[in-house]
Design a protein around this motif. Structure first.
Motif, PDB file in Angstrom:
ATOM      1  N   SER A  72       0.405  -1.145   0.234  1.00 50.13           N
ATOM      2  CA  SER A  72      -0.240  -0.157   0.162  1.00 50.13           C
ATOM      3  C   SER A  72       0.832   1.320  -0.217  1.00 50.13           C
ATOM      4  CB  SER A  72      -0.533  -0.259   1.456  1.00 50.13           C
ATOM      5  OG  SER A  72      -0.452  -0.104   2.637  1.00 50.13           O
ATOM      6  N   THR A  73       1.180   2.531  -0.689  1.00 53.89           N
ATOM      7  CA  THR A  73       1.147   3.113  -0.228  1.00 53.89           C
ATOM      8  C   THR A  73      -0.207   4.962  -0.671  1.00 53.89           C
ATOM      9  OG1 THR A  73       2.892   4.931  -1.498  1.00 53.89           O
ATOM     10  CG2 THR A  73       1.106   3.927  -2.557  1.00 53.89           C
ATOM     11  N   TYR A  74       0.429   5.767  -0.802  1.00 52.10           N
ATOM     12  CA  TYR A  74      -0.212   7.227  -0.822  1.00 52.10           C
ATOM     13  C   TYR A  74       0.351   7.948  -1.951  1.00 52.10           C
ATOM     14  CZ  TYR A  74      -2.459  11.129   0.682  1.00 52.10           C
ATOM     15  OH  TYR A  74      -3.379  12.238   1.196  1.00 52.10           O
ATOM     16  N   LYS A  75      -1.175   8.281  -2.672  1.00 51.29           N
ATOM     17  CA  LYS A  75      -1.109   9.130  -3.960  1.00 51.29           C
ATOM     18  C   LYS A  75      -2.278   9.898  -3.459  1.00 51.29           C
ATOM     19  CE  LYS A  75       0.592   6.551  -7.043  1.00 51.29           C
ATOM     20  NZ  LYS A  75       2.693   6.817  -7.299  1.00 51.29           N
ATOM     21  N   PRO A  76      -1.918  11.953  -3.398  1.00 50.36           N
ATOM     22  CA  PRO A  76      -2.818  12.212  -2.694  1.00 50.36           C
ATOM     23  C   PRO A  76      -3.837  12.333  -4.415  1.00 50.36           C
ATOM     24  CG  PRO A  76      -0.143  13.332  -3.243  1.00 50.36           C
ATOM     25  CD  PRO A  76      -1.004  12.014  -2.949  1.00 50.36           C
ATOM     26  N   ASP A  77      -3.476  12.555  -5.574  1.00 52.19           N
ATOM     27  CA  ASP A  77      -3.812  12.129  -6.458  1.00 52.19           C
ATOM     28  C   ASP A  77      -5.304  11.775  -7.445  1.00 52.19           C
ATOM     29  OD1 ASP A  77      -2.227  11.443  -6.684  1.00 52.19           O
ATOM     30  OD2 ASP A  77      -2.192  11.503  -9.145  1.00 52.19           O
ATOM     31  N   VAL A 104      -3.354  -1.205  -3.184  1.00 50.22           N
ATOM     32  CA  VAL A 104      -3.981   0.014  -2.470  1.00 50.22           C
ATOM     33  C   VAL A 104      -3.718   1.436  -2.052  1.00 50.22           C
ATOM     34  CG1 VAL A 104      -6.387  -0.030  -1.205  1.00 50.22           C
ATOM     35  CG2 VAL A 104      -5.032  -2.493  -2.288  1.00 50.22           C
ATOM     36  N   ASN A 105      -4.168   2.539  -2.544  1.00 47.46           N
ATOM     37  CA  ASN A 105      -3.951   3.927  -2.305  1.00 47.46           C
ATOM     38  C   ASN A 105      -4.828   3.989  -0.624  1.00 47.46           C
ATOM     39  OD1 ASN A 105      -2.691   6.561  -2.818  1.00 47.46           O
ATOM     40  ND2 ASN A 105      -4.948   6.590  -3.187  1.00 47.46           N
ATOM     41  N   MET A 106      -3.385   4.696   0.081  1.00 40.34           N
ATOM     42  CA  MET A 106      -3.636   4.513   1.418  1.00 40.34           C
ATOM     43  C   MET A 106      -4.631   5.550   1.705  1.00 40.34           C
ATOM     44  SD  MET A 106      -0.909   4.381   2.636  1.00 40.34           S
ATOM     45  CE  MET A 106      -1.009   4.198   5.071  1.00 40.34           C
ATOM     46  N   LYS A 107      -6.434   5.664   2.628  1.00 39.06           N
ATOM     47  CA  LYS A 107      -7.243   6.446   2.985  1.00 39.06           C
ATOM     48  C   LYS A 107      -6.077   7.925   3.027  1.00 39.06           C
ATOM     49  CE  LYS A 107     -11.502   7.328   5.520  1.00 39.06           C
ATOM     50  NZ  LYS A 107     -12.257   6.978   6.220  1.00 39.06           N
ATOM     51  N   ASN A 108      -5.011   7.519   4.367  1.00 37.47           N
ATOM     52  CA  ASN A 108      -4.506   8.109   4.647  1.00 37.47           C
ATOM     53  C   ASN A 108      -3.169   8.394   4.799  1.00 37.47           C
ATOM     54  OD1 ASN A 108      -6.969   9.910   6.723  1.00 37.47           O
ATOM     55  ND2 ASN A 108      -6.793   7.939   7.937  1.00 37.47           N
ATOM     56  N   PRO A 109      -2.723   9.358   4.328  1.00 36.90           N
ATOM     57  CA  PRO A 109      -0.870  10.081   4.298  1.00 36.90           C
ATOM     58  C   PRO A 109      -0.450   9.482   5.412  1.00 36.90           C
ATOM     59  CG  PRO A 109      -1.706  12.148   4.665  1.00 36.90           C
ATOM     60  CD  PRO A 109      -3.143  10.978   4.595  1.00 36.90           C
ATOM     61  N   PRO A 110       1.172   9.188   5.079  1.00 35.67           N
ATOM     62  CA  PRO A 110       1.738   8.328   6.457  1.00 35.67           C
ATOM     63  C   PRO A 110       2.423   9.969   6.932  1.00 35.67           C
ATOM     64  CG  PRO A 110       3.245   7.057   4.541  1.00 35.67           C
ATOM     65  CD  PRO A 110       1.293   7.717   3.678  1.00 35.67           C
ATOM     66  N   MET A 111       2.490  10.057   8.020  1.00 32.61           N
ATOM     67  CA  MET A 111       3.527  11.382   8.734  1.00 32.61           C
ATOM     68  C   MET A 111       4.984  10.943   8.285  1.00 32.61           C
ATOM     69  SD  MET A 111       0.669  12.252   9.693  1.00 32.61           S
ATOM     70  CE  MET A 111       1.487  13.807  10.918  1.00 32.61           C
ATOM     71  N   LEU A 134       6.715  16.802  -0.289  1.00 31.62           N
ATOM     72  CA  LEU A 134       6.018  17.397  -0.142  1.00 31.62           C
ATOM     73  C   LEU A 134       5.955  18.727  -0.976  1.00 31.62           C
ATOM     74  CD1 LEU A 134       7.517  18.170   3.385  1.00 31.62           C
ATOM     75  CD2 LEU A 134       5.430  17.264   2.679  1.00 31.62           C
ATOM     76  N   LYS A 135       4.495  19.283  -1.040  1.00 31.94           N
ATOM     77  CA  LYS A 135       4.408  20.196  -2.073  1.00 31.94           C
ATOM     78  C   LYS A 135       4.980  21.940  -1.407  1.00 31.94           C
ATOM     79  CE  LYS A 135       1.032  17.691  -4.265  1.00 31.94           C
ATOM     80  NZ  LYS A 135      -0.305  17.444  -4.688  1.00 31.94           N
ATOM     81  N   PRO A 162      11.732  22.442  11.658  1.00 31.76           N
ATOM     82  CA  PRO A 162      12.287  21.250  11.996  1.00 31.76           C
ATOM     83  C   PRO A 162      12.040  19.801  12.222  1.00 31.76           C
ATOM     84  CG  PRO A 162      13.904  23.074  10.845  1.00 31.76           C
ATOM     85  CD  PRO A 162      11.897  23.284  12.072  1.00 31.76           C
ATOM     86  N   GLY A 163      11.422  18.929  11.824  1.00 27.78           N
ATOM     87  CA  GLY A 163      11.481  17.503  12.694  1.00 27.78           C
ATOM     88  C   GLY A 163      10.552  17.800  12.918  1.00 27.78           C
ATOM     89  N   ASP A 164       8.922  18.082  13.501  1.00 29.12           N
ATOM     90  CA  ASP A 164       7.161  18.597  13.026  1.00 29.12           C
ATOM     91  C   ASP A 164       7.200  17.601  12.174  1.00 29.12           C
ATOM     92  OD1 ASP A 164       8.113  20.374  15.125  1.00 29.12           O
ATOM     93  OD2 ASP A 164       7.026  21.564  14.314  1.00 29.12           O
ATOM     94  N   MET A 165       6.302  16.747  12.940  1.00 32.84           N
ATOM     95  CA  MET A 165       5.499  15.913  11.450  1.00 32.84           C
ATOM     96  C   MET A 165       4.541  16.305  10.917  1.00 32.84           C
ATOM     97  SD  MET A 165       7.209  12.626  12.485  1.00 32.84           S
ATOM     98  CE  MET A 165       6.374  11.559  11.615  1.00 32.84           C
ATOM     99  N   VAL A 166       4.508  15.843   9.941  1.00 31.61           N
ATOM    100  CA  VAL A 166       3.403  16.295   9.096  1.00 31.61           C
ATOM    101  C   VAL A 166       2.495  15.347   8.132  1.00 31.61           C
ATOM    102  CG1 VAL A 166       4.962  18.442   8.753  1.00 31.61           C
ATOM    103  CG2 VAL A 166       5.464  17.416   7.366  1.00 31.61           C
ATOM    104  N   PRO A 167       2.012  15.480   6.856  1.00 30.90           N
ATOM    105  CA  PRO A 167       1.403  13.954   6.501  1.00 30.90           C
ATOM    106  C   PRO A 167       2.347  14.622   4.681  1.00 30.90           C
ATOM    107  CG  PRO A 167      -0.272  15.998   7.050  1.00 30.90           C
ATOM    108  CD  PRO A 167       0.966  16.896   7.748  1.00 30.90           C
TER     109      PRO A 167
END
Length: 258
Positions: A72-77, A104-111, A134-135, A162-167
């Motif tokens: 499984s992976t995450y694709k936002p599009d 399968v495309n994951m529902k939620n992005p990994p952090m 990231l964008k 820097p170091g904070d967790m983001v999607p």
């Protein structure tokens, strides 16, 4: 018990036994075995790549096939639970109850950890963001002497360090220095001052020396500032980091000759 009265009878008995064996072999390999294992029958694998998992599950069940999620992976599009890959590929011939391996495309992005963009350039930030999936979002230029340097980074309007967790796939907005300070003060007058003293005064107040233009025919001694821009008018304001052009009496000195 078979009774044999002659050699011919023995041959007859052997022929009967051979026939029975042949019938059993044929019955086992060509009737019983195919009936229990669907020998010679196969199913064409349907194309489920791009389908939603629930729809694909129903389709496979109708064709007596199963699935197994092996990645499984995450694709936002793409939509959540959309099937990305399948194995075997569409059209392959398989037996009933065969597993189809899917990703399968994951529902939620990994952090992921927010990279350090602060103090770097916008171009460098673009490369780093791309490597982290990231964008780059909105660029906001704010008063600061560090022209083109990134001062702060934001995700969903909240400043992140820097170091904070983001999607993964998040849009990162950036505050960038415009090369000018935020402090305003009255424009100092340096007209009538020697150019070296005027330069020290201006730089000491956080200003930058722009163009120095030498003019001849002035009544002022050589090396004296006869004009400046911006002008030191009443109420004139200037910000830290701005440029000040100076006009100086006399000839431009030749480098290496005093």
């Amino acid at each position: 018990m078979f009774k044999t009265n002659s050699f011919v009878d023995v041959l007859k008995h052997l022929a009967v036994m051979a026939a029975i064996v042949v019938v059993l072999v044929i019955g086992f390999f060509y009737v019983y075995l195919p009936a229990t294992t669907n020998h010679g029958e196969s199913i064409s694998v349907p194309k489920i790549e791009g389908m939603q998992l629930a729809d694909a599950e129903e389709l496979l069940e109708d064709q007596n096939l199963r699935y197994f999620i092996n990645d499984s992976t995450y694709k936002p599009d793409l939509k959540p639970f959309q099937i990305l890959t399948q194995d075997p590929s569409p059209g392959a011939k398989v037996k009933e109850d065969r597993k189809i391996y899917i990703s399968v495309n994951m529902k939620n992005p990994p952090m992921i950890k927010m990279p350090k963009l602060i103090d770097g350039s916008v171009k460098n930030a673009e490369l780093i963001l791309k490597s982290y999936d990231l964008k780059k979002g909105k660029l906001t230029y704010v008063p600061d002497l560090q022209q083109g340097a990134i001062l702060k980074q934001f995700v969903n309007g909240k400043e992140v360090k820097p170091g904070d967790m983001v999607p993964k796939g998040a849009v990162v907005d950036l505050h960038v220095g415009d090369g000018l300070g935020n402090s305003e003060f009255e424009m100092p007058s340096v007209v009538g001052m020697p150019v070296d003293e005027a330069s020290v005064l201006l730089v000491g107040q956080g200003l930058q020396i722009g163009n120095i233009i030498y003019v001849q025919g002035s009544d002022e001694p050589d090396g004296t500032v006869v004009k400046q821009r911006p002008f030191a008018e009443v109420g004139a304001k200037i910000r830290v980091g701005e440029l000040v052009d100076l006009w100086v009496a006399g000839r431009e000195p030749i480098e290496g000759i005093e």
